[in-house]
Design a protein around this motif. Structure first.
Motif, PDB file in Angstrom:
ATOM      1  N   GLY A   1      10.603  -3.577  30.836  1.00 55.83           N
ATOM      2  CA  GLY A   1      11.572  -2.738  31.506  1.00 55.83           C
ATOM      3  C   GLY A   1      12.836  -2.410  30.753  1.00 55.83           C
ATOM      4  N   THR A   2      13.462  -1.191  31.066  1.00 54.80           N
ATOM      5  CA  THR A   2      14.586  -0.800  30.277  1.00 54.80           C
ATOM      6  C   THR A   2      15.913  -1.822  30.426  1.00 54.80           C
ATOM      7  N   ASP A   3      15.907  -2.609  31.303  1.00 55.42           N
ATOM      8  CA  ASP A   3      17.027  -3.282  31.548  1.00 55.42           C
ATOM      9  C   ASP A   3      16.889  -4.867  30.916  1.00 55.42           C
ATOM     10  N   SER A   4      15.467  -4.995  30.193  1.00 53.53           N
ATOM     11  CA  SER A   4      15.062  -6.232  29.553  1.00 53.53           C
ATOM     12  C   SER A   4      15.068  -6.288  27.986  1.00 53.53           C
ATOM     13  N   ILE A   5      15.692  -7.257  27.258  1.00 47.26           N
ATOM     14  CA  ILE A   5      15.606  -7.232  25.785  1.00 47.26           C
ATOM     15  C   ILE A   5      14.177  -6.764  25.214  1.00 47.26           C
ATOM     16  N   PHE A   6      13.249  -7.176  26.011  1.00 44.88           N
ATOM     17  CA  PHE A   6      11.776  -6.925  25.483  1.00 44.88           C
ATOM     18  C   PHE A   6      11.531  -5.375  25.670  1.00 44.88           C
ATOM     19  N   SER A   7      12.206  -4.456  26.284  1.00 46.12           N
ATOM     20  CA  SER A   7      12.089  -3.146  25.943  1.00 46.12           C
ATOM     21  C   SER A   7      12.239  -2.722  24.477  1.00 46.12           C
TER      22      SER A   7
ATOM     23  N   PHE B   1       4.127  -5.413  33.756  1.00 44.01           N
ATOM     24  CA  PHE B   1       4.655  -5.413  32.277  1.00 44.01           C
ATOM     25  C   PHE B   1       5.687  -4.684  32.310  1.00 44.01           C
ATOM     26  N   HIS B   2       5.717  -3.362  33.334  1.00 46.32           N
ATOM     27  CA  HIS B   2       6.626  -2.373  33.016  1.00 46.32           C
ATOM     28  C   HIS B   2       6.657  -1.759  31.368  1.00 46.32           C
ATOM     29  N   TYR B   3       5.679  -1.839  30.799  1.00 44.96           N
ATOM     30  CA  TYR B   3       5.462  -1.348  29.322  1.00 44.96           C
ATOM     31  C   TYR B   3       5.234  -0.022  29.393  1.00 44.96           C
ATOM     32  N   GLN B   4       5.999   0.868  28.261  1.00 44.93           N
ATOM     33  CA  GLN B   4       5.823   1.982  28.014  1.00 44.93           C
ATOM     34  C   GLN B   4       5.981   2.557  26.826  1.00 44.93           C
ATOM     35  N   ASN B   5       4.837   3.049  26.144  1.00 48.79           N
ATOM     36  CA  ASN B   5       4.856   3.417  24.790  1.00 48.79           C
ATOM     37  C   ASN B   5       3.895   4.840  24.809  1.00 48.79           C
ATOM     38  N   GLY B   6       4.305   5.909  24.623  1.00 49.40           N
ATOM     39  CA  GLY B   6       3.847   7.263  24.676  1.00 49.40           C
ATOM     40  C   GLY B   6       2.588   7.239  24.078  1.00 49.40           C
TER      41      GLY B   6
END
Length: 510
Positions: A291-297, A434-439
């Motif tokens: 997610g956008t607030d996590s370092i793993f973004s 996982f809130h994972y996002q990659n176009g």
């Protein structure tokens, strides 16, 4: 003299005829007492043997239409309820209630030919009308898994033995969906208590159900093909693996499926037991909150974390690990490719990549771990903390709490188990846990779903899986294996995917 010879031959023929008749009478009587077929070539039944199976998770209800979880599928699929198509032990689609099917070149039209002379356990005929009614009911009533029948626009029968499905756009997962609970065919003329005594077309009927305790299955004498080898199979549910293993050692049950890895060495010393392992459908991974607030973004943080965790040594040390893996899928999944060496363990690489982040930005990582994996969580937390600038706060939680917090994004990392043969789809939307996002990655998944045939689907799914791993969407550790412990005298049990499917028709004692 000639008259005497003829009389002698007549007496001999009469003796042979009487002897043959007596033999047939004796053989028929013995066949009936042994419950065997008296017609050569017809399916033969064993005598009235009974088998007890020990399991850990009991279904809260037998209503497979609405009851969540794999326990009800494990108990009923292939045993009491049957599906339009099925899957074998290699997770390959096979005929079920439909003997064959055709798919149009554009992937929009499916035509299923049903087996002849099928019937439900109550004696009602099973035909195309029941298939159409079942699919329409599932879609209209929003039964579980029917949401996977995407793009379905029409379900029609063409006579009693043909069912036609029309789609608005391709759905290469359709056959696999129809091998799950969404493909169950129900009796359109019956209205049973599905929660306690469902009616199906399978080799067994439900004769007794004690919620949380046991489920007794009786041989379906109306079954339309080869009948069950055991007259009765009882599923018994145990609170812990120790009780389960004691039960199989004492022959209270003849088959045991523990949740955790048993003490194989001590059990192997018992000649009355046979221990097998099978390929499971569950994998263990370190999930990143992207997610956008996590370092793993940040892609670099995800990749650094993968270098920081020694997945190979973890897998080799875990007794429940079938194989070490850093891939997104497993051998039983469509689109499988071994990507084990993509991120080899490298503390120096991890430290170098994490050095780009300030210590204040790294901060404290909240690491959620299921209670039963607390020891593994400690190992991972130590590796992360040693090879990065993180302070790792490991928090053990029950499954419900863990899922709720992950769904809301209240975590940085989580030790997570995924169960299913197409669960890479969980990374196809930012709305997942996982809130994972990659176009580009998620476009690859959309492209896979647009395939009009299975080969293209597998190829495109493989490309999607590669992009997921290269982008370090999570850190896949290992695939769990299923353990099956049986009395040596037991035959006919399966070993793969047993948490989802436990076919019992051929299970019997010698």
């Amino acid at each position: 003299m000639r008259m005497k010879k003829q009389s002698s031959w007549l007496r001999w023929l009469l003796f042979v005829a009487i002897s043959a008749a007596l033999f047939v009478i004796i053989w028929v009587a013995w066949s009936i007492t042994q419950h065997r077929s008296i017609i050569p070539g017809v399916s033969t039944l064993q005598s009235d043997t009974t088998v007890s199976v020990g399991l850990r998770t009991a279904p809260e209800s037998l209503d497979i239409r609405t009851q969540e979880g794999t326990a009800v599928e494990q108990a009923l699929l292939g045993n009491v309820m049957e599906t339009l198509v099925t899957r074998d032990q290699s997770n390959t689609i096979q005929p079920g209630l439909a003997s064959k099917w055709t798919i149009s070149d554009d992937g929009l039209h499916y035509s299923f030919t049903l087996n002849a002379n099928m019937r439900f356990s109550n004696g009602h005929t099973l035909d195309a009308n029941d298939v159409v009614w079942s699919l329409q009911q599932g879609v209209n009533e929003h039964y579980l898994d029917y949401d996977q029948l995407t793009n379905l626009t029409a379900v029609e029968n063409d006579g009693a033995n043909t069912v036609n499905l029309t789609l608005s756009a391709p759905n290469p997962q359709l056959l696999r969906t129809l091998s799950s609970r969404a493909g169950i065919v129900y009796d359109s003329q019956a209205n049973p208590d599905y929660a306690k005594a469902p009616i199906g077309s399978g080799p067994f009927t439900v004769s007794d159900y004690q919620q949380g305790s046991s489920l007794t299955l009786q041989r379906n004498e109306q079954y339309w093909r080869q009948q069950a080898k055991s007259s009765q199979v009882t599923l018994r549910y145990y609170a812990d693996d120790d009780s389960l293993l004691q039960a199989v050692q004492h022959n209270d049950i003849q088959l045991a499926l523990p949740q955790t890895a048993p003490d194989v060495e001590s059990l192997s010393a018992d000649p009355s037991l046979c221990i097998s392992t099978g390929m499971g459908t569950e994998k263990v991974l370190v999930a990143f909150n992207s997610g956008t607030d996590s370092i793993f973004s940040d892609e670099q943080a995800r990749k650094a974390a993968r270098f920081a965790i020694d997945a190979a040594s973890i897998a080799s040390s875990r007794s429940d690990a079938r194989t070490g893996t850093r891939r997104t899928d497993k051998p039983l999944e469509p689109g499988f490719e071994d990507l084990t060496n993509l991120f080899p363990y490298s503390p120096s690489t991890a430290s170098s990549m994490f050095s780009y982040f300030s210590s204040s930005y790294l901060g404290t990582a909240t690491f959620l771990v299921p209670n039963e994996y607390a020891d593994l969580g400690q190992t991972i937390a130590q590796q992360l903390q040693s090879n990065s600038g993180f302070t790792v706060d490991m928090q053990a939680a029950d499954d419900s709490t863990l899922h709720t917090r992950m769904q809301s994004g209240d975590y940085t990392l989580a030790l997570y188990t995924m169960d299913g043969t197409t669960d890479v789809s969980a990374f196809s939307s930012a709305d997942s846990v996982f809130h994972y996002q990659n176009g580009s990655t998620q476009d690859a998944y959309t492209n896979a779903l647009a395939a009009t045939n299975d080969k293209d689907y597998q190829d495109r799914l493989n490309a999607y899986a590669n992009l997921l791993s290269q982008d370090a969407a999570s850190h896949w550790l290992y695939v769990r294996k299923d353990f099956i412990i049986a009395q040596s005298k037991l035959d006919g049990y399966t070993t793969n995917m047993t948490t989802h499917m436990l076919p019992l028709r051929d299970v019997a004692t010698r």
